[in-house]
Design a protein around this motif. Structure first.
Motif, PDB file in Angstrom:
ATOM      1  N   GLU A   1      16.012 -24.778 -21.539  1.00 48.97           N
ATOM      2  CA  GLU A   1      17.445 -24.712 -21.281  1.00 48.97           C
ATOM      3  C   GLU A   1      17.768 -25.178 -19.859  1.00 48.97           C
ATOM      4  O   GLU A   1      18.775 -25.855 -19.618  1.00 48.97           O
ATOM      5  CB  GLU A   1      17.924 -23.278 -21.494  1.00 48.97           C
ATOM      6  CG  GLU A   1      19.418 -23.149 -21.679  1.00 48.97           C
ATOM      7  CD  GLU A   1      19.797 -21.743 -22.105  1.00 48.97           C
ATOM      8  OE1 GLU A   1      20.346 -21.006 -21.260  1.00 48.97           O
ATOM      9  OE2 GLU A   1      19.534 -21.389 -23.278  1.00 48.97           O
TER      10      GLU A   1
ATOM     11  N   GLU B   1      17.606 -29.027 -19.750  1.00 47.78           N
ATOM     12  CA  GLU B   1      18.746 -29.622 -20.450  1.00 47.78           C
ATOM     13  C   GLU B   1      20.018 -29.537 -19.618  1.00 47.78           C
ATOM     14  O   GLU B   1      20.750 -30.529 -19.461  1.00 47.78           O
ATOM     15  CB  GLU B   1      18.966 -28.916 -21.788  1.00 47.78           C
ATOM     16  CG  GLU B   1      20.185 -29.446 -22.542  1.00 47.78           C
ATOM     17  CD  GLU B   1      20.525 -28.637 -23.785  1.00 47.78           C
ATOM     18  OE1 GLU B   1      21.561 -28.949 -24.413  1.00 47.78           O
ATOM     19  OE2 GLU B   1      19.783 -27.695 -24.116  1.00 47.78           O
TER      20      GLU B   1
ATOM     21  N   ARG C   1      22.289 -32.569 -17.676  1.00 55.88           N
ATOM     22  CA  ARG C   1      23.719 -32.783 -17.905  1.00 55.88           C
ATOM     23  C   ARG C   1      24.512 -32.689 -16.603  1.00 55.88           C
ATOM     24  O   ARG C   1      25.434 -33.468 -16.362  1.00 55.88           O
ATOM     25  CB  ARG C   1      24.240 -31.783 -18.934  1.00 55.88           C
ATOM     26  CG  ARG C   1      23.666 -32.007 -20.333  1.00 55.88           C
ATOM     27  CD  ARG C   1      24.199 -31.000 -21.341  1.00 55.88           C
ATOM     28  NE  ARG C   1      25.644 -31.071 -21.467  1.00 55.88           N
ATOM     29  CZ  ARG C   1      26.361 -30.275 -22.267  1.00 55.88           C
ATOM     30  NH1 ARG C   1      25.744 -29.352 -23.001  1.00 55.88           N
ATOM     31  NH2 ARG C   1      27.671 -30.383 -22.318  1.00 55.88           N
TER      32      ARG C   1
ATOM     33  N   TYR D   1      13.150 -35.864 -21.395  1.00 54.84           N
ATOM     34  CA  TYR D   1      13.895 -35.902 -20.140  1.00 54.84           C
ATOM     35  C   TYR D   1      13.126 -36.507 -18.965  1.00 54.84           C
ATOM     36  O   TYR D   1      13.719 -36.824 -17.936  1.00 54.84           O
ATOM     37  CB  TYR D   1      14.309 -34.480 -19.737  1.00 54.84           C
ATOM     38  CG  TYR D   1      15.286 -33.832 -20.680  1.00 54.84           C
ATOM     39  CD1 TYR D   1      16.633 -34.193 -20.663  1.00 54.84           C
ATOM     40  CD2 TYR D   1      14.879 -32.856 -21.581  1.00 54.84           C
ATOM     41  CE1 TYR D   1      17.549 -33.580 -21.524  1.00 54.84           C
ATOM     42  CE2 TYR D   1      15.783 -32.236 -22.433  1.00 54.84           C
ATOM     43  CZ  TYR D   1      17.105 -32.609 -22.409  1.00 54.84           C
ATOM     44  OH  TYR D   1      18.000 -32.014 -23.248  1.00 54.84           O
TER      45      TYR D   1
END
Length: 297
Positions: A128, A131, A135, A184
């Motif tokens: 999490e 991510e 962003r 990523y």
């Protein structure tokens, strides 16, 4: 083969400035620092913050890449970290790489007074964390509601100098971490197999690293990415033969050559620290930095 160094944040800046300038003068590709609040045998000695140290280093250097090796969720939140990274990328003129991992189980894991996370929770938080950080660094206005991290109208303007954001070097060896790296990561980091640190052999360690690279390749292919396009980074000092490569230039070239054949693209050397696990001969260290790249190609 790229050579880089990691400089532990143990120096008052009157001393540390010379070390970071020296890393650039020696021609290293990158200079990283640990993003801990303290670490192992250095816990009761001087230890400075990673981001301020890197910011100061960015001001006194002009070519060398800079970064963390590595940052973790242990005591950080993606919203505040993203703002600091955006600023650091600006100050450095786009020379920052974020090394990022799930974090260890030592002092940093409980320093804020929390109970130690289980392996499952640590993996969940890491996923999490990455991510949301991705962003935050690629979009100007983020609202995000996760199980562990949230953001409400978090603004990160003007964004990174590097586009679409500064690169992530993801430290991972397990299946979930490999998938995160594949999704990523612009680089991948390993220290080898920790189970071999005390009792393994150099041959076993090399085989383990080769296996890690193969598993990363499979994860990258599953993510429709070309494995050759993601550099593989080895942070030295944690394999069974951790001291041998720094006994001479020839020993290092042999060590680096064998790891290059296994698929490693970048080797990170600890800047020598007397009376520590990294107490290498500084003259040999400098010889390696200057002469090894020409022998490794």
């Amino acid at each position: 083969m790229r050579l880089s160094t990691v400089i532990l944040p143990i120096y008052p800046w009157t001393e540390g400035r010379k070390v970071w300038e020296g890393a650039e003068e020696l021609g290293f590709h990158a200079a990283y620092t640990y993003d801990h609040l303290s670490w192992r045998t250095f816990r009761d000695g001087p230890w400075f913050g990673a981001v301020p140290t890197l910011t100061a280093a960015a001001v006194v250097t002009s070519r060398i890449r800079l970064g963390t090796m590595v940052t973790s969720p242990n005591f950080r939140h993606p919203v505040t970290l993203a703002k600091e990274l955006m600023t650091l990328d600006d100050v450095s003129g786009g020379r920052v790489t974020l090394g990022i991992g799930s974090g260890g189980t030592g002092f940093d894991a409980v320093v804020l007074g929390q109970e130690p996370w289980s392996p499952r929770e640590r993996a969940d938080r890491f996923a999490e964390f990455v991510e949301l950080l991705d962003r935050l660094l690629t979009q100007g206005d983020i609202t995000f509601g996760g199980s562990h991290y949230s953001a409400f109208e978090a603004r990160n303007i003007p964004g990174c100098v590097q586009t679409p954001r500064l690169p992530f070097a993801v430290a991972a060896t397990g299946p979930r971490g490999m998938r995160l790296a594949a999704k990523y990561g612009q680089e991948w980091v390993t220290t080898g197999d920790p189970d071999l640190y005390e009792t393994g052999t150099p041959e076993q360690s090399l085989a383990a690293i080769r296996g890690q690279i193969e598993r990363l390749g499979s994860a990258l292919e599953d993510a429709a990415r070309e494995p050759a396009g993601v550099p593989k980074v080895l942070l030295t000092g944690f394999t069974p033969d951790r001291a041998t490569p720094f006994s001479s230039l020839d020993a290092f070239v042999d060590f680096a050559g064998r790891h290059a054949e296994a698929g490693i693209d970048e080797i990170v050397l600890h800047w020598p620290i007397p009376d520590s696990d990294f107490g290498y001969d500084h003259a040999v260290f400098e010889q390696i930095a200057i002469e090894a790249p020409g022998q490794l190609g």
